[in-house]
Design a protein around this motif. Structure first.
Motif, PDB file in Angstrom:
ATOM      1  N   THR A  79      35.114 -47.202  11.297  1.00 15.13           N
ATOM      2  CA  THR A  79      35.871 -48.440  11.240  1.00 15.13           C
ATOM      3  C   THR A  79      35.121 -49.533  11.962  1.00 15.13           C
ATOM      4  O   THR A  79      34.373 -49.293  12.884  1.00 15.13           O
ATOM      5  N   LYS A  80      35.375 -50.747  11.511  1.00 16.52           N
ATOM      6  CA  LYS A  80      34.753 -51.909  12.136  1.00 16.52           C
ATOM      7  C   LYS A  80      35.804 -53.003  12.170  1.00 16.52           C
ATOM      8  O   LYS A  80      36.235 -53.482  11.149  1.00 16.52           O
ATOM      9  N   THR A  86      34.763 -48.819   3.874  1.00 21.53           N
ATOM     10  CA  THR A  86      34.871 -48.824   2.418  1.00 21.53           C
ATOM     11  C   THR A  86      35.754 -49.965   1.940  1.00 21.53           C
ATOM     12  O   THR A  86      35.492 -50.553   0.899  1.00 21.53           O
ATOM     13  N   ASP A  87      36.808 -50.291   2.699  1.00 20.33           N
ATOM     14  CA  ASP A  87      37.637 -51.443   2.349  1.00 20.33           C
ATOM     15  C   ASP A  87      36.844 -52.728   2.435  1.00 20.33           C
ATOM     16  O   ASP A  87      36.995 -53.627   1.600  1.00 20.33           O
ATOM     17  N   GLN A  88      35.990 -52.843   3.442  1.00 21.13           N
ATOM     18  CA  GLN A  88      35.156 -54.037   3.575  1.00 21.13           C
ATOM     19  C   GLN A  88      34.185 -54.152   2.406  1.00 21.13           C
ATOM     20  O   GLN A  88      33.975 -55.239   1.874  1.00 21.13           O
ATOM     21  N   ILE A  89      33.603 -53.044   1.994  1.00 25.51           N
ATOM     22  CA  ILE A  89      32.662 -53.063   0.869  1.00 25.51           C
ATOM     23  C   ILE A  89      33.384 -53.448  -0.412  1.00 25.51           C
ATOM     24  O   ILE A  89      32.897 -54.288  -1.181  1.00 25.51           O
ATOM     25  N   GLU A  90      34.551 -52.848  -0.643  1.00 22.28           N
ATOM     26  CA  GLU A  90      35.310 -53.181  -1.850  1.00 22.28           C
ATOM     27  C   GLU A  90      35.713 -54.652  -1.849  1.00 22.28           C
ATOM     28  O   GLU A  90      35.650 -55.313  -2.887  1.00 22.28           O
ATOM     29  N   ARG A  91      36.124 -55.168  -0.699  1.00 21.78           N
ATOM     30  CA  ARG A  91      36.507 -56.569  -0.617  1.00 21.78           C
ATOM     31  C   ARG A  91      35.310 -57.474  -0.893  1.00 21.78           C
ATOM     32  O   ARG A  91      35.430 -58.466  -1.621  1.00 21.78           O
ATOM     33  N   SER A  92      34.140 -57.153  -0.352  1.00 23.02           N
ATOM     34  CA  SER A  92      32.963 -57.991  -0.589  1.00 23.02           C
ATOM     35  C   SER A  92      32.522 -57.938  -2.042  1.00 23.02           C
ATOM     36  O   SER A  92      32.052 -58.931  -2.593  1.00 23.02           O
TER      37      SER A  92
END
Length: 118
Positions: A79-80, A86-92
């Protein structure tokens, strides 16, 4: 949480430096740096010095391994900033995707009938 991670990172860096020094001191096929320390070899003997260096090497490797795993748990895994990576990657990916207007499909036209020759 950030302070604990920083302390663990510094410990891993220090242990890695010590590990590098200990590995360089070991007597390999080419003689190694351990043969240059005559006083240590006279006190403990060549074999005892090699045994101590090997034990220190394995201890430092285990220390780095354990602290690396512990730092993973301290930071909460992957987490970050409270958000899963993975949520951050999907959002980007979603944000970088171009936004096209929806395509208006034309009404289906019937194909002209062909006459068959009989």
């Amino acid at each position: 949480m950030n302070v604990v991670f920083t302390i663990l990172a510094v410990l891993v860096i220090l242990a890695s430096i010590f590990l590098t020094i200990v590995v360089l001191l070991q007597n390999g096929k080419g003689g190694g740096l351990a043969s240059n320390f005559a006083a240590g070899n006279q006190t403990f003997g060549v074999r005892q010095t090699a045994d101590i260096l090997e034990k220190v090497t394995w201890g430092l490797v285990a220390f780095v391994f354990i602290v690396a795993i512990a730092s993973s748990f301290v930071t909460g895994g992957n987490t970050k900033g409270g958000m899963d990576v993975t949520d951050q990657i999907e959002r980007s990916i979603e944000e970088s995707r171009p936004q096209f207007p929806p395509v208006q499909s034309a009404p289906a036209q019937e194909a002209p009938a062909t006459e068959s020759a009989e």
